[in-house]
Design an enzyme around this catalytic site. Sequence first.
Site, PDB file in Angstrom:
ATOM      1  N   ARG A  35     -13.969  17.347 -26.304  1.00 42.41           N
ATOM      2  CA  ARG A  35     -13.643  16.558 -25.603  1.00 42.41           C
ATOM      3  C   ARG A  35     -14.607  15.237 -25.491  1.00 42.41           C
ATOM      4  O   ARG A  35     -14.116  14.389 -24.717  1.00 42.41           O
ATOM      5  CB  ARG A  35     -13.691  17.253 -24.212  1.00 42.41           C
ATOM      6  CG  ARG A  35     -15.217  17.664 -23.583  1.00 42.41           C
ATOM      7  CD  ARG A  35     -15.020  18.319 -22.358  1.00 42.41           C
ATOM      8  NE  ARG A  35     -16.310  18.344 -21.860  1.00 42.41           N
ATOM      9  CZ  ARG A  35     -16.717  19.060 -20.743  1.00 42.41           C
ATOM     10  NH1 ARG A  35     -15.811  19.467 -20.024  1.00 42.41           N
ATOM     11  NH2 ARG A  35     -17.982  19.637 -20.405  1.00 42.41           N
ATOM     12  N   ALA A 288     -36.910  17.543 -16.792  1.00 41.33           N
ATOM     13  CA  ALA A 288     -36.657  18.671 -17.905  1.00 41.33           C
ATOM     14  C   ALA A 288     -37.062  20.224 -17.620  1.00 41.33           C
ATOM     15  O   ALA A 288     -37.720  20.701 -18.253  1.00 41.33           O
ATOM     16  CB  ALA A 288     -37.779  17.831 -19.426  1.00 41.33           C
ATOM     17  N   ALA A 338     -29.678  25.185 -31.346  1.00 40.22           N
ATOM     18  CA  ALA A 338     -28.751  24.977 -32.163  1.00 40.22           C
ATOM     19  C   ALA A 338     -28.715  25.934 -33.408  1.00 40.22           C
ATOM     20  O   ALA A 338     -27.510  26.260 -33.751  1.00 40.22           O
ATOM     21  CB  ALA A 338     -28.804  23.394 -32.870  1.00 40.22           C
ATOM     22  N   HIS A 463     -50.856  25.818 -54.611  1.00 44.10           N
ATOM     23  CA  HIS A 463     -52.279  25.038 -53.980  1.00 44.10           C
ATOM     24  C   HIS A 463     -52.062  23.466 -54.740  1.00 44.10           C
ATOM     25  O   HIS A 463     -51.695  23.444 -55.892  1.00 44.10           O
ATOM     26  CB  HIS A 463     -53.472  25.623 -54.650  1.00 44.10           C
ATOM     27  CG  HIS A 463     -54.754  24.880 -54.263  1.00 44.10           C
ATOM     28  ND1 HIS A 463     -55.298  25.071 -53.224  1.00 44.10           N
ATOM     29  CD2 HIS A 463     -55.306  24.154 -55.163  1.00 44.10           C
ATOM     30  CE1 HIS A 463     -56.322  23.940 -52.962  1.00 44.10           C
ATOM     31  NE2 HIS A 463     -56.539  23.884 -54.519  1.00 44.10           N
TER      32      HIS A 463
END
Length: 484
Positions: A35, A288, A338, A463
């Site tokens: 949508r 938040a 996600a 390394h």
Amino acid sequence: MADTYDILIIGGGPGGYVAAIRAAQLGFKTAVVEREHLGGICLNWGCIPTKALLRSAEIFHYAENAANYGLKIAKPDFDIEAVVKRSRGVSAQLNGGVGYLMKKNKIDVIWGQAKIAKAPKGGPVEVAVGKIEKTVVEPQNPIPKGVLGEGTYKAKHVIVATGARPRVLPGIEPDGDRIWTYFEAMKPKAMPKSLIVMGSGAIGIEFASFYRTMGADVTVVELLPQIMPVEDAEIAGIARKQFEKQGLKILTDAKVSKVEKGGNGVTVTVETKDGKSQTLNAERLISAVGVMGNTEGLGLEEAGVQIERGIVKIDGYGRTNVEGIYAIGDVAGPPMLAHKAEHEGTICVEKIKGLDVHPMKKTEIPGCTYCQPQVASVGLTEAKAKEAGRKVKVGRFNFRGNGKAIALGEPEGLVKTVFDAETGELLGAHMVGAEVTELIQGFVIAMGLETTEEELMHTCFPHPTLSEMMHESVLDAFGRVIHM
């Protein structure tokens, strides 16, 4: 429209579109109803555009500290409009990519608002697609060409993948001006001089890190005693010290009790656990405090689907209690990530196909926060392992003992591993520092393969790389660390 789909997915976010692609690969006739934005919140207003913003902030940080690398750069500056434009451009590119993937895999895209109309036993499930009632978040990317429109569609299997939206607290409702959610925080018209961030989960901390790096005065208010509450306490503590060193102000055990909007910003009253209160002023407040699943208006309750505390109840394969109806991603509960949605969608579709697939194992889903320094983890924290009654061996390796970290100019950080002391099973891994979000997958694979401590210790790591710290942390858990 008279034909019946094998699988119809409501929601074209990461979980939905990945499930659709896997379904098409398995030979199912597949459709996705969307949508607003193909790619969902993650691609359009979450994971991807925030990473673009944080990348701009990271480069700005290095430019400001160029002298540390022997470089001379005149006083760096930024254009916030251009920073936002780049972020939106990245999102638009990937949004178009999802449209291409739908076309490539011959998946029908139906544009509109879906609702389950009928779910008779034995199927098929009927889905009514009507006019979009939700206000679309702008800017909206172009609607893909060739989409189908309103009507009634039938499918043998319907997967609900409608994602989530910002949680809103009474009396602190976002207004798009002074009080922001992540939508407004992602596209500021001007850089605010000061912000208050309410909540210190991944969303709050990432925005706090971005705006602080770009020069804003930022205060984070967290209700719990620890920032980044889902992370290992030791890792969160190290991250907090680094944030505060950068000038980020952090209040824990603190609650925003009142917000007053004025012409120049917001006045926030904060109450602490000891009963004291203080007043903070800032140009903007970012709310938040988490997200909540989009379960409303889908016809789930009418179809008899069980919903508990706003979350669709499912088993390890995405199946609800109603035959033919499934749920994946944020709408099916935490962790609201996600990659969890994508994996859940794949499992769900493969189970429908009848493949031998393992159920979702949430303890093996990694979490990543792209602040500076980065934080990444998988599995049990040290505290959770002990709470579960496990005897543990814990390994730690500091970034300062790693040659690549020193060469990068990133000597602050820690890699921590938690093992079962009796079996050698890797129970969890936790990291803070540069690029740890790119390292954590090594431990995710190890846990998935049930790798023992011996196998990890006898693995050869290249390394010089940051990955050597993963090896050293394992060695340290068993008294064999080399470079510390």
